[in-house]
Design an enzyme around this catalytic site. Structure first.
Site, short mmCIF file in Angstrom:
data_model
loop_
_atom_site.label_atom_id
_atom_site.label_comp_id
_atom_site.label_asym_id
_atom_site.label_seq_id
_atom_site.Cartn_x
_atom_site.Cartn_y
_atom_site.Cartn_z
N ASN A 113 68.85 59.38 31.58
CA ASN A 113 69.02 58.85 30.22
C ASN A 113 70.06 59.63 29.44
OD1 ASN A 113 66.98 57.19 31.01
ND2 ASN A 113 65.38 58.18 29.81
N VAL A 114 70.77 58.91 28.60
CA VAL A 114 71.83 59.53 27.79
C VAL A 114 71.37 59.71 26.34
CG1 VAL A 114 73.65 58.55 29.25
CG2 VAL A 114 72.93 57.29 27.20
N ASP A 115 70.10 59.33 26.05
CA ASP A 115 69.68 59.23 24.64
C ASP A 115 69.31 60.57 23.99
OD1 ASP A 115 67.04 59.76 25.63
OD2 ASP A 115 66.66 57.62 25.90
N HIS A 130 73.59 61.38 33.90
CA HIS A 130 74.56 60.36 33.46
C HIS A 130 75.18 60.70 32.10
CE1 HIS A 130 72.55 57.23 36.35
NE2 HIS A 130 73.31 58.10 36.97
N CYS A 138 87.68 64.40 24.93
CA CYS A 138 89.06 64.08 24.56
C CYS A 138 89.85 63.78 25.83
CB CYS A 138 89.67 65.25 23.80
SG CYS A 138 91.43 65.00 23.49
N CYS A 159 90.31 62.57 18.62
CA CYS A 159 90.14 64.02 18.54
C CYS A 159 91.06 64.55 17.43
CB CYS A 159 90.55 64.59 19.89
SG CYS A 159 90.39 66.35 20.06
N GLY A 198 59.80 55.58 35.17
CA GLY A 198 60.58 54.65 34.33
C GLY A 198 61.99 54.41 34.81
N ALA A 242 54.59 54.27 30.89
CA ALA A 242 54.61 55.70 31.22
C ALA A 242 53.84 56.56 30.21
CB ALA A 242 56.05 56.18 31.33
C1 BJW Z 1 58.88 51.19 32.21
C2 BJW Z 1 58.57 50.98 30.90
C3 BJW Z 1 57.57 51.77 30.40
C4 BJW Z 1 60.11 49.66 31.32
N1 BJW Z 1 56.98 52.66 31.18
N2 BJW Z 1 58.27 52.06 32.99
C5 BJW Z 1 76.25 49.69 46.67
C6 BJW Z 1 75.22 50.44 47.23
C7 BJW Z 1 74.94 51.71 46.75
C8 BJW Z 1 75.64 52.26 45.71
C9 BJW Z 1 76.66 51.52 45.16
C10 BJW Z 1 76.97 50.27 45.63
N3 BJW Z 1 77.99 49.79 44.88
C11 BJW Z 1 78.33 50.71 43.96
C12 BJW Z 1 77.54 51.78 44.12
C13 BJW Z 1 77.54 53.01 43.32
C14 BJW Z 1 76.92 52.82 41.95
C15 BJW Z 1 75.56 52.17 42.11
O1 BJW Z 1 74.56 52.82 42.37
N4 BJW Z 1 75.50 50.86 41.92
C16 BJW Z 1 74.25 50.12 42.15
C17 BJW Z 1 73.79 49.50 40.83
C18 BJW Z 1 74.50 49.11 43.22
N5 BJW Z 1 76.78 54.14 41.40
C19 BJW Z 1 77.80 54.70 40.75
O2 BJW Z 1 78.85 54.14 40.53
C20 BJW Z 1 77.59 56.12 40.29
N6 BJW Z 1 78.68 56.93 40.71
C21 BJW Z 1 78.98 57.08 42.00
O3 BJW Z 1 78.34 56.59 42.90
O4 BJW Z 1 80.09 57.87 42.18
C22 BJW Z 1 80.59 58.03 43.51
C23 BJW Z 1 81.89 58.78 43.37
C24 BJW Z 1 82.03 59.97 44.01
C25 BJW Z 1 83.23 60.67 43.90
C26 BJW Z 1 84.28 60.14 43.15
C27 BJW Z 1 84.13 58.93 42.50
C28 BJW Z 1 82.91 58.24 42.61
C29 BJW Z 1 77.54 56.21 38.77
C30 BJW Z 1 76.38 55.48 38.20
C31 BJW Z 1 76.48 55.50 36.68
C32 BJW Z 1 75.38 54.69 36.03
N7 BJW Z 1 75.69 54.54 34.64
C33 BJW Z 1 74.73 53.89 33.78
C34 BJW Z 1 75.33 53.83 32.37
C35 BJW Z 1 75.29 55.25 31.78
C36 BJW Z 1 75.92 55.31 30.45
C37 BJW Z 1 75.21 54.53 29.40
O5 BJW Z 1 74.00 54.62 29.18
O6 BJW Z 1 75.91 53.80 28.74
O7 BJW Z 1 73.50 54.63 33.79
S1 BJW Z 1 74.23 52.28 34.36
C38 BJW Z 1 72.54 52.45 33.90
O8 BJW Z 1 71.70 52.47 35.08
C39 BJW Z 1 72.42 53.84 33.25
C40 BJW Z 1 71.11 54.31 33.80
O9 BJW Z 1 71.02 55.71 33.70
C41 BJW Z 1 71.12 53.77 35.20
C42 BJW Z 1 69.77 53.68 35.83
O10 BJW Z 1 68.97 52.79 35.15
P1 BJW Z 1 67.42 53.11 34.94
O11 BJW Z 1 67.27 54.32 34.11
O12 BJW Z 1 66.74 53.10 36.23
O13 BJW Z 1 66.99 51.90 34.00
P2 BJW Z 1 66.60 50.40 34.40
O14 BJW Z 1 66.73 49.58 33.20
O15 BJW Z 1 67.31 49.96 35.61
O16 BJW Z 1 65.06 50.53 34.83
C43 BJW Z 1 64.06 50.83 33.90
C44 BJW Z 1 62.72 50.76 34.63
O17 BJW Z 1 61.72 51.16 33.71
C45 BJW Z 1 62.36 49.34 35.10
O18 BJW Z 1 61.97 49.41 36.48
C46 BJW Z 1 61.15 48.94 34.26
O19 BJW Z 1 60.16 48.24 35.00
C47 BJW Z 1 60.61 50.28 33.83
N8 BJW Z 1 59.96 50.30 32.53
N9 BJW Z 1 59.44 49.96 30.40
C48 BJW Z 1 57.39 52.75 32.49
N10 BJW Z 1 57.18 51.62 29.10
#
Ligand code: BJW
Length: 258
Positions: A113-115, A130, A138, A159, A198, A242
């Protein structure tokens, strides 16, 4: 039932003896959190029926290419999210995890999370995989600084040196912060007890951490509203919100410890 088969709790949680014993006795614990832990604070998640990606396309807003193409659009979205998050408070789930860091000698909270809500709840032994929405970088000098202006006075912001600022978050296709990722893997490898809370467990490399922990011998527990791709491989799965589950677990521990 074998020691490694899944214990699934779908209604009122009852905690296994093994989990309670580990919470009382384990020396090392690691926890991965995702957007779901902040959902009860009012921060939108990304996936699912109410998720941000239902309304917004990640390729338009959360990639370096999108920012290069239209920094104003990307910053408008982040400005909106920053204003929304500024109105949110940490919830009981955040507070329980902040309390747990004092229970374990070896502890790491790994958040996607970024929050900033974990830190506001008092967590300090943590890494932000993240980035953080309250930091900016900058693009001219590379300097990273805190910035809590919400709403922003200027979009896109600059900046003092004149360079364009970007949010200090990790977009798709970008590498994660090296030291944070190193610490996260090391903690997953050492952990006797690992919680995944989560997160939809689909975004790599964060999603691999519970699997690494399991392979290295940890007892892996998932708390999530919905089943995820890792549900079949964890040791114990709680399906629900959660905050209440963590509070109940915390109360159970306090009762036993007193
Ligand atoms: C509850 C609840 C309650 C609700 N109680 N539960 C193919 C295969 C594998 C990998 C890849 C692929 N193609 C591309 C990739 C790589 C890619 C990736 O993984 N993509 C997949 C989506 C396919 N990954 C990347 O690109 C990462 N970088 C990378 O791999 O770099 C390699 C590299 C190496 C060297 C040089 C260059 C590159 C970077 C990933 C960045 C993700 N960024 C984001 C945005 C962040 C900024 C922002 O906030 O603006 O991060 S995307 C978004 O998803 C955010 C989150 O942190 C992240 C994960 O999401 P999260 O936290 O799991 O949230 P949700 O909404 O998905 O799930 C919430 C869950 O909570 C749900 O299940 C609900 O049921 C539950 N819930 N209420 C408990 N009350």
């Amino acid at each position: 039932m074998s020691r490694d088969s899944l214990v699934l709790h779908q209604n009122r949680p009852s905690f296994s003896d093994r989990l309670i014993k580990l919470l009382l006795q384990a020396r090392s614990m690691a926890i991965l959190t995702g957007a779901g832990i902040s959902a009860e604070s009012g921060v939108p998640t990304f996936r699912g029926p109410d998720g941000l990606w239902k309304t917004y396309r990640p390729e338009d807003l959360a990639t370096p290419e999108a920012f290069a193409h239209d920094p104003r659009l990307v910053w408008e979205w982040y400005d909106w999210r920053r204003q929304l998050i500024a109105r949110c408070q940490p919830n009981p789930g955040h507070y329980v995890l902040a309390e747990w860091e004092r229970r374990f000698k070896d502890f790491l909270l790994i958040t996607q999370n970024v929050d900033g809500l974990h830190r506001r709840a008092g967590s300090s032994r943590m890494v932000e995989l993240h980035g953080n929405i309250w930091k900016v970088r900058c693009l001219r000098e590379g300097a990273v600084m805190e910035n809590y202006e919400a709403p922003l006075k200027e979009i896109p912001p600059h900046c003092p040196c004149g360079g364009l600022l970007r949010p200090e978050v990790v977009w798709f296709g970008e590498p994660l912060p090296v030291e944070a990722l190193r610490q996260a893997y090391a903690a997953a490898e050492r952990a006797e007890l690992f919680f995944s809370i989560g997160t939809s467990a689909v975004v790599q490399p964060a999603a691999s951490l519970p699997l690494v922990a399991k392979q290295c011998g940890a007892y892996v527990v998932e708390i999530n509203r919905d089943p995820t791709p890792i549900t079949p491989m964890v040791n114990e799965s709680f399906q629900g919100a959660a905050g209440p589950i963590l509070e109940e677990l915390s109360q159970t521990l306090r009762r036993i410890s007193s």
